[in-house]
Design a protein around this motif. Structure first.
Motif, PDB file in Angstrom:
ATOM      1  N   UNK A  62      14.485  18.699  36.327  1.00 51.03           N
ATOM      2  CA  UNK A  62      13.479  19.893  37.087  1.00 51.03           C
ATOM      3  C   UNK A  62      12.233  19.426  36.926  1.00 51.03           C
ATOM      4  N   UNK A  63      11.275  19.787  37.582  1.00 50.37           N
ATOM      5  CA  UNK A  63       9.792  19.534  37.543  1.00 50.37           C
ATOM      6  C   UNK A  63       8.830  20.523  37.888  1.00 50.37           C
ATOM      7  N   UNK A  64       8.146  21.120  37.024  1.00 51.07           N
ATOM      8  CA  UNK A  64       7.189  21.902  37.166  1.00 51.07           C
ATOM      9  C   UNK A  64       5.817  21.414  37.847  1.00 51.07           C
ATOM     10  N   UNK A  65       5.187  21.733  38.799  1.00 48.69           N
ATOM     11  CA  UNK A  65       4.044  21.172  39.449  1.00 48.69           C
ATOM     12  C   UNK A  65       2.829  21.190  38.407  1.00 48.69           C
ATOM     13  N   UNK A  66       2.811  22.315  37.869  1.00 53.32           N
ATOM     14  CA  UNK A  66       1.759  22.830  37.023  1.00 53.32           C
ATOM     15  C   UNK A  66       2.242  23.897  36.120  1.00 53.32           C
ATOM     16  N   UNK A  67       1.194  24.470  35.135  1.00 48.24           N
ATOM     17  CA  UNK A  67       1.678  25.361  34.101  1.00 48.24           C
ATOM     18  C   UNK A  67       1.729  26.497  34.670  1.00 48.24           C
ATOM     19  N   UNK A  68       1.007  26.975  35.702  1.00 47.59           N
ATOM     20  CA  UNK A  68       1.148  28.162  36.373  1.00 47.59           C
ATOM     21  C   UNK A  68       0.649  29.343  35.374  1.00 47.59           C
TER      22      UNK A  68
END
Length: 271
Positions: free
Chosen positions: A248-254
């Motif tokens: 999985x990949x989170x695009x940013x920290x959020x």
């Protein structure tokens, strides 16, 4: 030469008993033939132990061969169980000995549990390859063979979660990828599942064609694209061992805590 009778029946000397080592065949109360090297005609057959367990082994040469137990009526097959033409366990029946119906086919290759977590605070912008992986044997993915991969996740997100992407890999090659989607804000330990269908379209080689389709998308945590964005076919070396893994990949920290944990990975051969 015969030994003196016992109970009225002559007994052969051991020197007169032919060796059974590398014998062309054995017939007990019947005759063996070219196909049935061991033939027994009896009301019962006993394989006993010698103080421990006991195994009956049926070995085949290749995965496309058959290793099974065949039940017959009048020498016509009516039921069969075993590895019938592949490496899946089959239980099938026939009314006439020629047309067969599979009742049970056990196709699961691997069921694994995990607690591996991808946290956006430390892994943003990077593929998180989960520690669970399954090794596909060499030459298993021959033309037409299909497998289904189901990944079960638990998702916890904050008030402003980043885009999330799911991927599936064979070795170092990405063979399937969802479009990025935003999980519903404020969710805690929500169940999500992603399923992929992978099919070989060519026989094993160092660069064999594979097609991968996204068969189900995450539910309850947002809306993902119901297609794989990876162009098909993908070329992978199916003539060697292939590590199958999901990532999985989170695009940013959020904002807040954004985590996706792999709970279970299930891999099934479909044919």
């Amino acid at each position: 030469m015969m030994a003196p009778p016992r109970g009225g029946h002559p007994v052969a000397l051991l020197s007169e008993v032919p060796s059974l080592q590398n014998a062309p065949g054995v017939g007990v109360n019947t005759s063996f033939d070219v196909t049935n090297k061991l033939a027994v005609k009896s009301s019962a057959v006993l394989f006993d132990n010698i103080g421990h367990g006991v195994q009956f082994k049926v070995n085949k040469s290749a995965d496309t061969d058959t290793a099974s137990l065949l039940y017959q009526t009048g020498y016509s097959g009516r039921a069969e169980m075993g590895l019938c033409g592949d490496d899946n366990f089959h239980l099938k029946t026939s009314a006439d000995g020629s047309t067969w119906i599979d009742g049970i086919v056990q196709r699961t290759l691997s069921i694994q549990n995990s607690g591996d977590v991808n946290d956006s605070s430390s892994g943003a912008g990077l593929d998180h390859d989960y520690s669970l992986a399954f090794s596909i044997p060499p030459n298993f993915l021959r033309a037409g063979r299909a497998i289904r991969v189901s990944a079960h996740y638990r998702v916890t997100v904050g008030s402003a979660p980043p885009l999330l992407t799911h991927k599936i890999k064979l070795g170092s090659v990405i063979v399937g990828q969802t479009g990025g989607y935003t999980p519903n804000p404020g969710e805690t330990n929500v169940q999500a599942a992603v399923s992929w269908l992978i099919q070989a379209i060519a026989d094993p080689s160092g660069a064999s064609g594979i097609e991968c389709a996204l068969s189900s998308i995450p539910s309850g945590v947002g809306s993902a694209t119901n297609t794989s964005v990876t162009p098909m076919p993908v070329l992978v070396p199916t003539n060697g061992v292939l590590a199958l893994e999901v990532s999985t990949l989170w695009a940013s920290a959020g904002t807040g805590v954004n985590q996706i944990k792999l709970s279970q990975l299930i891999i099934e051969a479909l044919n």
